[in-house]
Motif scaffolding. Structure first.
Motif, PDB file in Angstrom:
ATOM      1  N   SER A 140       0.883  -1.148   0.110  1.00  0.00           N
ATOM      2  CA  SER A 140       0.061  -0.067  -0.001  1.00  0.00           C
ATOM      3  C   SER A 140       0.935   1.253   0.047  1.00  0.00           C
ATOM      4  O   SER A 140       1.800   1.448   0.786  1.00  0.00           O
ATOM      5  CB  SER A 140      -0.808  -0.234   1.321  1.00  0.00           C
ATOM      6  N   GLU A 141       0.819   2.021  -0.960  1.00  0.00           N
ATOM      7  CA  GLU A 141       1.695   3.127  -1.259  1.00  0.00           C
ATOM      8  C   GLU A 141       1.715   4.064   0.164  1.00  0.00           C
ATOM      9  O   GLU A 141       0.664   4.573   0.694  1.00  0.00           O
ATOM     10  CB  GLU A 141       1.259   3.921  -2.506  1.00  0.00           C
ATOM     11  N   GLY A 142       3.077   4.086   0.505  1.00  0.00           N
ATOM     12  CA  GLY A 142       3.241   5.025   1.624  1.00  0.00           C
ATOM     13  C   GLY A 142       3.084   4.197   3.043  1.00  0.00           C
ATOM     14  O   GLY A 142       3.056   4.986   3.968  1.00  0.00           O
ATOM     15  N   GLU A 143       2.670   3.122   3.078  1.00  0.00           N
ATOM     16  CA  GLU A 143       2.380   2.288   4.136  1.00  0.00           C
ATOM     17  C   GLU A 143       3.117   1.177   4.075  1.00  0.00           C
ATOM     18  O   GLU A 143       3.043  -0.006   3.259  1.00  0.00           O
ATOM     19  CB  GLU A 143       0.900   2.038   4.379  1.00  0.00           C
ATOM     20  N   THR A 144       4.308   0.852   4.952  1.00  0.00           N
ATOM     21  CA  THR A 144       5.061  -0.225   4.704  1.00  0.00           C
ATOM     22  C   THR A 144       4.146  -1.510   5.252  1.00  0.00           C
ATOM     23  O   THR A 144       3.276  -1.441   6.252  1.00  0.00           O
ATOM     24  CB  THR A 144       6.353  -0.353   5.803  1.00  0.00           C
ATOM     25  N   TRP A 147      -0.804  -6.058   2.493  1.00  0.00           N
ATOM     26  CA  TRP A 147      -2.029  -5.694   2.517  1.00  0.00           C
ATOM     27  C   TRP A 147      -2.819  -6.409   1.394  1.00  0.00           C
ATOM     28  O   TRP A 147      -2.312  -6.988   0.468  1.00  0.00           O
ATOM     29  CB  TRP A 147      -2.372  -4.219   2.410  1.00  0.00           C
ATOM     30  N   LEU A 148      -4.169  -6.575   1.741  1.00  0.00           N
ATOM     31  CA  LEU A 148      -5.050  -7.225   0.989  1.00  0.00           C
ATOM     32  C   LEU A 148      -6.080  -6.116   0.450  1.00  0.00           C
ATOM     33  O   LEU A 148      -6.279  -5.233   1.198  1.00  0.00           O
ATOM     34  CB  LEU A 148      -5.873  -8.389   1.733  1.00  0.00           C
ATOM     35  N   ASP A 149      -6.719  -6.321  -0.870  1.00  0.00           N
ATOM     36  CA  ASP A 149      -7.727  -5.271  -1.213  1.00  0.00           C
ATOM     37  C   ASP A 149      -7.531  -3.888  -1.276  1.00  0.00           C
ATOM     38  O   ASP A 149      -8.235  -3.303  -0.656  1.00  0.00           O
ATOM     39  CB  ASP A 149      -8.928  -5.871  -0.626  1.00  0.00           C
ATOM     40  N   VAL A 150      -5.887  -3.620  -1.338  1.00  0.00           N
ATOM     41  CA  VAL A 150      -5.660  -2.064  -1.441  1.00  0.00           C
ATOM     42  C   VAL A 150      -6.545  -1.430  -2.302  1.00  0.00           C
ATOM     43  O   VAL A 150      -6.726  -1.770  -3.323  1.00  0.00           O
ATOM     44  CB  VAL A 150      -4.333  -2.179  -1.598  1.00  0.00           C
ATOM     45  N   GLY A 151      -6.829  -0.141  -1.935  1.00  0.00           N
ATOM     46  CA  GLY A 151      -7.631   0.815  -2.799  1.00  0.00           C
ATOM     47  C   GLY A 151      -9.102   0.562  -2.716  1.00  0.00           C
ATOM     48  O   GLY A 151     -10.037   1.185  -3.613  1.00  0.00           O
ATOM     49  N   LYS A 194      -5.654   5.045  10.852  1.00  0.00           N
ATOM     50  CA  LYS A 194      -7.113   4.821  11.303  1.00  0.00           C
ATOM     51  C   LYS A 194      -8.102   4.411  10.369  1.00  0.00           C
ATOM     52  O   LYS A 194      -7.573   4.719   9.031  1.00  0.00           O
ATOM     53  CB  LYS A 194      -7.672   6.183  11.730  1.00  0.00           C
ATOM     54  N   GLY A 195      -9.066   3.474  10.595  1.00  0.00           N
ATOM     55  CA  GLY A 195      -9.777   3.073   9.505  1.00  0.00           C
ATOM     56  C   GLY A 195      -9.328   2.095   8.709  1.00  0.00           C
ATOM     57  O   GLY A 195      -9.990   1.638   7.681  1.00  0.00           O
ATOM     58  N   LYS A 196      -8.213   1.354   9.063  1.00  0.00           N
ATOM     59  CA  LYS A 196      -7.694   0.020   8.296  1.00  0.00           C
ATOM     60  C   LYS A 196      -7.867  -1.181   9.088  1.00  0.00           C
ATOM     61  O   LYS A 196      -7.515  -1.037  10.346  1.00  0.00           O
ATOM     62  CB  LYS A 196      -6.412   0.572   7.638  1.00  0.00           C
ATOM     63  N   ALA A 197      -8.590  -2.183   8.631  1.00  0.00           N
ATOM     64  CA  ALA A 197      -8.775  -3.402   9.463  1.00  0.00           C
ATOM     65  C   ALA A 197      -7.440  -4.185   9.262  1.00  0.00           C
ATOM     66  O   ALA A 197      -6.438  -3.803   8.165  1.00  0.00           O
ATOM     67  CB  ALA A 197      -9.861  -4.166   8.548  1.00  0.00           C
TER      68      ALA A 197
END
Length: 232
Positions: A140-144, A147-151, A194-197
């Motif tokens: 995920s851009e800018g996040e080390t 991830w799944l289902d980015v965007g 915030k707001g990311k599972a």
């Protein structure tokens, strides 16, 4: 260039004890490098890779915000968890049973001197490992991390990462949720986002339990291939 990596599976081990052990190995490599420079020698530096599973613990990186921990000291005790402010990059994360934690303590001068590339390789190891379970994961851009289902509104993190590097020597690493109790993530704002599972391999596969030893073997295989290394 020494591309051999000493692999150690520490089993279940206290976070602070493991951190101290990492520091010891890290210092040993750095000391050799300083001595080499001072005396113009070429003593080979060792590399290590530690697998470990920690009891419930929250750790906060150098740039982290303590307000991302949503528990008081008493609530931590009630949950049987500990908390440490540590010297890796990144914000807050959770470690616990059912999570595979990997700490590569490498002299990157044995491989390549590029921290950005190192982080991308760590992510790629996990992405390739998950692909073997037919799970498509990505960055995920800018996040080390991985991830799944980015965007999409369903973006969720399966693997957290945070490293420290000095004199091209690395420590800390990644934490892959395999059979972890994800409820413990409810007590923090993971990685300050915030707001990311968050999710786990067990949840994604919809199974009762995933064989963690099998996952470790896959991680080892992809790590060796990407780093052109050999575990010993």
């Amino acid at each position: 260039m020494n591309k051999k990596i000493k692999l150690q599976d520490l089993g279940k081990k206290d976070y602070k004890e493991t951190w101290d052990y990492q520091e010891e190995l890290f210092k040993g490599i750095v000391d050799i490098k300083i001595q080499n420079r001072k005396e113009n020698t070429l003593v080979e530096t060792p590399n290590y890779f530690l697998f470990v599973e920690h009891p419930h613990v929250y750790t906060l990186g150098k740039s982290g915000d303590i307000s991302n921990l949503l528990l008081s000291e008493k609530q931590l005790q009630d949950k049987g968890a500990t908390f440490y402010k540590i010297n890796r990059g990144g914000d807050i994360t959770y470690h616990g049973p059912g999570q595979i934690v990997g700490y590569p303590i490498l002299d990157l001068e044995n491989f390549f001197t590029d921290i950005h590339k190192y982080l991308r390789f760590l992510e790629e190891v996990i992405i390739l490992t998950l692909a073997e379970y037919n799970i498509t994961s990505t960055r995920s851009e800018g996040e080390t991390g991985v991830w799944l289902d980015v965007g999409t509104p369903f973006a969720r993190k399966i693997c957290a990462m945070g490293v420290r590097a000095s004199r091209w020597v690395t420590m800390h690493g990644f934490a892959l949720n395999v059979n972890a109790n994800l409820g413990y993530f409810d007590n923090i704002i993971p990685c300050g986002i915030k707001g990311k599972a968050v999710t786990s391999l067990q949840v994604e596969l919809g199974v009762e339990s995933v064989n963690e030893e099998e996952v470790k073997e896959k991680i080892q295989k992809h790590f060796q291939q990407l780093f052109e290394a050999e575990f010993i």
